[in-house]
Design a protein around this motif. Structure first.
Motif, mmCIF file in Angstrom:
data_model
loop_
_atom_site.group_PDB
_atom_site.id
_atom_site.type_symbol
_atom_site.label_atom_id
_atom_site.label_comp_id
_atom_site.label_asym_id
_atom_site.label_seq_id
_atom_site.Cartn_x
_atom_site.Cartn_y
_atom_site.Cartn_z
ATOM 1 N N LYS A 152 0.828 -1.205 0.000
ATOM 2 C CA LYS A 152 0.000 0.000 0.000
ATOM 3 C C LYS A 152 0.863 1.255 0.000
ATOM 4 O O LYS A 152 0.575 2.222 -0.727
ATOM 5 C CB LYS A 152 -0.918 -0.014 1.217
ATOM 6 N N ARG A 153 1.912 1.262 0.806
ATOM 7 C CA ARG A 153 2.786 2.439 0.865
ATOM 8 C C ARG A 153 3.465 2.695 -0.487
ATOM 9 O O ARG A 153 3.553 3.833 -0.944
ATOM 10 C CB ARG A 153 3.866 2.241 1.934
ATOM 11 N N LEU A 154 3.959 1.635 -1.107
ATOM 12 C CA LEU A 154 4.657 1.784 -2.384
ATOM 13 C C LEU A 154 3.728 2.300 -3.482
ATOM 14 O O LEU A 154 4.193 2.867 -4.477
ATOM 15 C CB LEU A 154 5.280 0.456 -2.811
ATOM 16 N N SER A 155 2.429 2.113 -3.314
ATOM 17 C CA SER A 155 1.470 2.585 -4.311
ATOM 18 C C SER A 155 1.162 4.069 -4.159
ATOM 19 O O SER A 155 0.469 4.647 -4.996
ATOM 20 C CB SER A 155 0.167 1.779 -4.217
ATOM 21 N N ASP A 156 1.674 4.696 -3.118
ATOM 22 C CA ASP A 156 1.451 6.118 -2.859
ATOM 23 C C ASP A 156 2.630 6.909 -3.435
ATOM 24 O O ASP A 156 3.758 6.778 -2.950
ATOM 25 C CB ASP A 156 1.343 6.348 -1.348
ATOM 26 N N PRO A 157 2.413 7.736 -4.462
ATOM 27 C CA PRO A 157 3.542 8.444 -5.089
ATOM 28 C C PRO A 157 4.261 9.400 -4.148
ATOM 29 O O PRO A 157 5.464 9.596 -4.263
ATOM 30 C CB PRO A 157 2.880 9.197 -6.250
ATOM 31 N N HIS A 158 3.523 9.993 -3.193
ATOM 32 C CA HIS A 158 4.154 10.910 -2.250
ATOM 33 C C HIS A 158 5.053 10.141 -1.279
ATOM 34 O O HIS A 158 6.178 10.572 -0.986
ATOM 35 C CB HIS A 158 3.091 11.684 -1.467
ATOM 36 N N TRP A 159 4.555 9.020 -0.752
ATOM 37 C CA TRP A 159 5.370 8.218 0.166
ATOM 38 C C TRP A 159 6.599 7.672 -0.552
ATOM 39 O O TRP A 159 7.708 7.683 0.003
ATOM 40 C CB TRP A 159 4.554 7.064 0.751
ATOM 41 N N PHE A 160 6.423 7.206 -1.771
ATOM 42 C CA PHE A 160 7.537 6.655 -2.537
ATOM 43 C C PHE A 160 8.628 7.709 -2.729
ATOM 44 O O PHE A 160 9.816 7.432 -2.538
ATOM 45 C CB PHE A 160 7.038 6.165 -3.896
ATOM 46 N N GLN A 161 8.227 8.924 -3.085
ATOM 47 C CA GLN A 161 9.203 9.996 -3.281
ATOM 48 C C GLN A 161 9.887 10.348 -1.966
ATOM 49 O O GLN A 161 11.088 10.623 -1.930
ATOM 50 C CB GLN A 161 8.512 11.225 -3.868
ATOM 51 N N SER A 162 9.139 10.334 -0.879
ATOM 52 C CA SER A 162 9.708 10.625 0.438
ATOM 53 C C SER A 162 10.703 9.549 0.851
ATOM 54 O O SER A 162 11.757 9.851 1.426
ATOM 55 C CB SER A 162 8.587 10.735 1.479
ATOM 56 N N LEU A 163 10.367 8.287 0.567
ATOM 57 C CA LEU A 163 11.293 7.192 0.861
ATOM 58 C C LEU A 163 12.610 7.385 0.125
ATOM 59 O O LEU A 163 13.693 7.252 0.709
ATOM 60 C CB LEU A 163 10.663 5.858 0.465
ATOM 61 N N GLY A 164 12.535 7.723 -1.155
ATOM 62 C CA GLY A 164 13.757 7.951 -1.924
ATOM 63 C C GLY A 164 14.605 9.071 -1.358
ATOM 64 O O GLY A 164 15.832 8.986 -1.334
ATOM 65 N N ALA A 165 13.943 10.131 -0.866
ATOM 66 C CA ALA A 165 14.681 11.252 -0.279
ATOM 67 C C ALA A 165 15.364 10.829 1.017
ATOM 68 O O ALA A 165 16.516 11.205 1.273
ATOM 69 C CB ALA A 165 13.731 12.421 -0.026
#
Length: 406
Positions: A46-59
């Motif tokens: 579910k988290r990986l499907s969220d574009p905002h969370w994914f971008q935050s994870l990368g940061a």
């Protein structure tokens, strides 16, 4: 099923240096393990499907906070670290960039043999999401990356990315298997970004006659196609600016890290000599693990956890990165062995920061803080991709469109 979101990102080429990629793999795995322990592996999907969370994870992992490179690097690092222990986590990552995308069906079949999940249905879902975003919705972005992440119970998310070399932008598409209804009729929760004018969209409800009889092509304006649930459009500028972050949320973390008595947290984390920079980093990591979706609307803020490989907002502070990773890994191992509250202590840090946030009033010292961190980075193993002095220029401005799964 509805597509869960989409992100528009400046198109960046280049490679992640080994010193960062190794850390990304370890930190990414630790974060996924922590989420799985606390919330289950379906939450990871579910988290990986969220574009905002994914971008935050990368940061948080130290990538360029706004660029397309986050997609390839994060998925590659996670696949490298997660797949070898997929039996333990119940998560498997298939596909990838270029030729690896075409290995998705084979990898899904292999994983299905081990888990008993329905490989045929998953392969069909993988093909359809790729065909829809590449062909049925012709928005000018040609797919070059397709990753299919699945659990041992069959929940899945697709993260795929296309490029438009005419404007040097990349577009990342997210899909999520929850509430599957239709792939071909209004599957998108969000197709967002700058209006590109008229686009071909054969998934629109009004195109049913076209799909059935193949008589004509229906074109619709993007603002009539979508329900804007998840959208993320990143700027072209490399530096992190005051307008890019929620100063109230950032300020509460900095106040916790730099104005609190860190000795109070030694008993909390059972860690000697916990310094303010490590506490700042751990607070961001804790938010990635325990934060609700509303916490990730400003991914740039999470670049403050360890820095960025391009030097923005400051060089990656490898010593802080390693200290944070050590504490997180030790907490995970303790939780696995004796079900201790060590991992829950990290959540308390996030809760404390939120409490401070309620009464926090931002000041105007944002750029002073960034300058301070840049100057101090050299004392904490600060590194950037430019340290290698082996930059390569990618002159391929007209890459061939990939025929996924051919």
């Amino acid at each position: 099923m509805k597509r869960s979101g989409r992100a528009d990102l400046p198109l960046h080429y280049g490679k992640v240096p080994p010193w960062l990629y190794e850390r990304m793999s370890k930190m990414g795995l630790a974060i996924v393990e922590a989420i799985t322990i606390e919330y289950g592996n379906a939450e990871v999907i579910k988290r990986l499907s969220d574009p905002h969370w994914f971008q935050s994870l990368g940061a948080v992992l130290g990538m360029d906070w706004h660029s397309s490179g986050i997609t390839t690097s994060v998925l590659g690092a996670l696949k490298r670290s997660i797949n070898p222990i997929s039996n333990e986590l119940g998560i498997y990552i298939c596909g990838g960039r270029g030729k690896y995308s075409r290995q998705t069906p084979t990898e899904l079949n292999d994983y299905a043999l081990k888990t008993g999940i329905n490989a045929e249905a998953l392969v069909q879902s993988s093909r359809l999401t790729a065909k829809i975003d590449n062909n049925a919705l012709q928005d000018g972005f040609q797919l070059y990356l397709h990753s299919f992440i699945v659990t041992n119970k069959g929940e899945w998310t697709v993260v795929q990315q296309g490029m438009d070399t005419s404007n040097r932008m990349a577009r990342r598409y997210h899909w999520y298997s929850e509430n599957l209804n239709s792939f071909i009729n209004e599957p998108h929760n969000a197709v967002c970004g700058e209006n590109q004018g008229l686009i071909l969209n054969l998934t629109h409800n009004d195109a049913e006659l076209t799909r059935n009889k193949i008589l004509s092509l229906t074109k619709e304006r993007p603002d009539r196609i979508v329900r804007e649930v998840q959208k993320l459009v990143m700027p072209n500028h490399h530096d992190v600016r005051e307008k890019d972050v929620d100063l109230k949320k950032l300020g509460s973390i900095l106040a916790l890290a730099y104005e609190s008595d860190t000795s109070d947290f030694e008993s909390l984390l059972l860690t000697k000599g916990l310094g303010p920079k490590t506490l700042r980093s751990l607070t961001f990591v804790s938010e990635i693990i325990h934060g609700t979706p509303s916490r990730f609307k400003d991914p740039a803020r999470f670049s403050m956890a360890h820095g960025g490989k391009d030097g923005h907002p400051y060089p990656v502070q490898t010593a802080v990165y390693d200290d944070s990773l050590k504490i997180l890994k030790e907490s995970i191992e303790k939780a696995k062995i004796d079900h201790s509250d060590r991992l829950k202590a990290l959540k308390k840090i996030h809760d404390i920061a939120k409490d401070i946030e309620k009464k926090f009033v931002p000041n105007n010292q944002f750029y002073e803080y960034l300058e301070k961190e840049r100057k101090e980075s050299k004392f904490y193993g600060g590194r950037t991709v430019f340290d290698n002095n082996k930059r390569k220029t990618n002159n391929n401005t007209n890459p061939r469109q990939l025929n996924l799964f051919d």
